[in-house]
Structures are given as structure tokens and as C-alpha cells.
Design a protein around this motif. Structure first.
Motif, short mmCIF file in Angstrom:
data_model
loop_
_atom_site.label_atom_id
_atom_site.label_comp_id
_atom_site.label_asym_id
_atom_site.label_seq_id
_atom_site.Cartn_x
_atom_site.Cartn_y
_atom_site.Cartn_z
N ASP A 2 0.83 -1.14 -0.05
CA ASP A 2 0.15 0.10 0.00
C ASP A 2 1.03 1.26 0.18
N GLU A 3 0.39 2.17 -0.73
CA GLU A 3 1.13 3.47 -0.53
C GLU A 3 0.78 4.35 0.61
N GLY A 4 1.61 5.15 0.80
CA GLY A 4 1.33 6.33 2.15
C GLY A 4 0.39 7.01 1.65
N LYS A 5 0.07 7.87 2.96
CA LYS A 5 -1.17 8.60 2.77
C LYS A 5 -0.40 10.19 2.61
N ALA A 6 -1.39 11.26 2.13
CA ALA A 6 -0.73 12.61 1.73
C ALA A 6 -1.74 13.47 2.18
N ILE A 7 -1.85 14.59 2.73
CA ILE A 7 -2.49 15.73 2.95
C ILE A 7 -1.85 17.09 2.38
N PHE A 8 -2.92 17.68 1.61
CA PHE A 8 -2.45 19.35 0.95
C PHE A 8 -3.16 20.25 1.74
N VAL A 9 -2.42 21.13 2.18
CA VAL A 9 -2.93 22.34 2.79
C VAL A 9 -2.78 23.40 1.87
N ASN A 92 3.67 2.95 5.24
CA ASN A 92 3.22 3.21 6.54
C ASN A 92 3.59 4.64 6.81
N SER A 93 3.39 5.64 5.79
CA SER A 93 4.08 7.12 6.14
C SER A 93 2.81 8.11 5.64
N LEU A 94 2.95 9.37 6.14
CA LEU A 94 2.16 10.35 6.09
C LEU A 94 3.05 11.65 5.44
N THR A 95 2.56 12.41 4.44
CA THR A 95 3.11 13.36 3.93
C THR A 95 2.25 14.38 3.95
N LEU A 96 2.67 15.86 4.73
CA LEU A 96 2.01 16.86 4.42
C LEU A 96 2.62 17.88 3.71
N VAL A 97 1.87 18.65 2.75
CA VAL A 97 2.22 19.29 1.82
C VAL A 97 1.64 20.88 2.03
N ASP A 98 2.43 21.81 2.42
CA ASP A 98 2.12 23.21 2.90
C ASP A 98 2.40 24.25 1.58
N THR A 99 1.56 24.94 1.45
CA THR A 99 1.39 26.00 0.10
C THR A 99 1.34 27.19 0.51
N GLY A 100 1.80 28.23 -0.53
CA GLY A 100 1.68 29.76 -0.15
C GLY A 100 0.45 30.20 -0.64
N ALA A 101 0.15 31.41 -0.55
CA ALA A 101 -0.92 32.25 -1.31
C ALA A 101 -0.76 32.36 -2.81
N GLY A 102 -1.75 32.36 -3.49
CA GLY A 102 -1.84 32.65 -4.89
C GLY A 102 -2.05 31.24 -5.51
#
Length: 240
Positions: A2-9, A92-102
Motif C-alpha cells: 500500500d502507498e503512504g497517505k498525503a494531505i495538501f494544505v 506506513n507514512s504520511l506526507t503533509l504539503v504546505d503551500t503559499g498564497a496565490g
């Protein structure tokens, strides 16, 4: 495997709390025994999340700053895409992606690789209007890809503790394919932290702590567990 999980903010509006939410989510999931690896990719040119969390970089939990402007940045995008795919290979991983404005340009492709997009907004029309534009853009891309993910999770923030009526926000979001998450009252609490960012420890006796734990558990129990996807798939099956 299984692939790890990811969240985009993300949100095209600045100052809505993306970096603060990213930093606290990183801290929350690093403390959890659910994931072997928790990673954060900060794509914002300002690098706020990276500044808060950079000292926590380790072999198990990686924090990287790979800034991308709202215009096409080929080299950074190749780097980000490669990092994201490598991190997601870890089951068994989690990746968070933080982004800027625009408008995030080609960072869209990272968003579409994630289970969910966390979209913070206040109740101000100045925040809600660009939030609606952002949601509509993502929805069009989801329709084009014929997928129910990434789920769009609206996080109301800067909500006064005495105000729990979110009907006005719900009305603005009516007809959009979003989920309204538990609200937060004050993301600016991070600014009052003494010295380096210490995460949830320093705010354990505050109202914000209880609110954030509730939000994190909502993301954990409904989004990352796959429960929300199953509900959407069941609804699509019934309507077909």
C-alpha cells in the motif's frame, strides 16, 4: 504494498492559517504511533512551516523547503514530484504539503496525489470568496480525473469561542463538494510561543489544544482511514 497517505494544505488566500495548521498536524502525527514516517514539504516561498519545524528534521521524519512560485517552476516541480512519490512509496507514512498564497500553478499535480486538501478560512467574505474560487477549481480537476479524491475539507478558523453557528459559512459553501470540519478559534497562538516551536506541548492547557485535537482526530478517523472515500463511493453507487 500500500502507498503512504498525503494531505495538501492550501488556499489561494494568504493569512488563513495554512502553515500553522501544517505545523501542528505534523507535530500531532509525529506523536502518533500510527505512522512510521511523517514528512512535510513546504512549497511556500516564505517557508514559515519549515522555519517552525526545520530543527525536527530526522531520518524518520523529514521536513523540506522546496519553494515554488505561482508561475511554472520546472526544476522545483520535478524535485517536489520526485520527493512526493518517494515518500508515498513508504507504505506506513504520511506526507503533509504546505503551500503559499496565490494560484499554486503546477503544484496542482501534488494536490491531486493527496487523500485530502485542508482549506482553512475565516468567516470573513474576504476569505470566503477566494476559498470558493479555490474549491471550484479543484472540483473541476477532480471531475476531469473522474475521482472522488482529494476530499476538500474546509476548516473554519478564527471563530470566536462564543460563536458556534456556522450556518452563514455553510450557506456560502452550499452546492460545493466540500466537508466542513470542526472549527478552530485562534491560530495566532503560535505567535505567543516562547522560543522555538514546541508544538502541542506548550498549548496543552488551552482551548485551542482541545479544538485542534478534535480536528486532527476528524482527519485521522474520516479522511486517512478511508471512511470518507467509502461514503462517497457508496453515494455514487446509489445514484448511478
Amino acid at each position: 504494498m500500500d502507498e503512504g497517505k498525503a494531505i495538501f494544505v492550501g488556499n489561494i488566500k494568504g493569512g488563513v492559517g495554512k502553515s500553522t495548521i501544517s505545523a501542528f498536524l505534523y507535530d500531532y502525527f509525529c506523536r502518533s504511533s500510527q505512522y512510521d514516517n511523517v514528512n512535510l514539504l513546504d512549497t511556500d516561498k516564505q517557508g514559515t512551516a519549515y522555519e517552525l519545524l526545520g530543527s525536527r528534521n530526522s531520518r524518520e521524519n523529514v521536513v523540506k523547503h522546496v519553494p515554488v512560485s505561482d508561475r511554472f517552476d520546472g526544476l522545483s516541480m520535478v524535485t517536489l514530484d520526485s520527493l512526493m512519490r518517494r515518500m508515498r512509496i513508504e507504505g506506513n507514512s504520511l506526507t503533509l504539503v504546505d503551500t503559499g498564497a496565490g494560484w499554486p500553478g503546477n503544484v496542482w499535480q501534488l494536490a491531486m496525489m493527496c487523500e485530502s486538501i485542508i482549506v482553512p478560512t475565516s468567516l470573513s467574505w474576504a476569505d470566503i470568496r477566494p476559498t470558493i474560487e479555490f474549491v471550484k477549481e479543484i472540483d473541476e480537476r477532480k471531475i476531469g480525473n473522474d475521482t472522488v479524491t482529494p476530499h476538500l475539507i474546509i476548516v473554519p478558523n478564527r471563530i470566536p469561542p462564543s460563536q458556534r453557528d456556522l450556518s452563514q459559512l455553510s450557506e456560502h459553501l452550499n452546492g460545493l463538494n466540500v466537508v466542513l470540519a470542526p472549527p478552530l478559534s485562534d491560530l495566532s497562538i503560535v505567535k505567543s510561543m516562547s522560543g522555538n516551536f514546541t508544538g502541542l506541548d506548550e498549548i496543552s492547557d488551552t482551548r485551542f489544544y482541545a479544538e485542534f485535537i478534535r480536528l486532527a482526530k476528524f482527519i485521522e478517523d474520516y479522511v486517512l482511514s478511508g471512511k470518507l472515500s467509502a461514503m462517497y463511493q457508496e453515494e455514487l453507487h446509489r445514484s448511478s
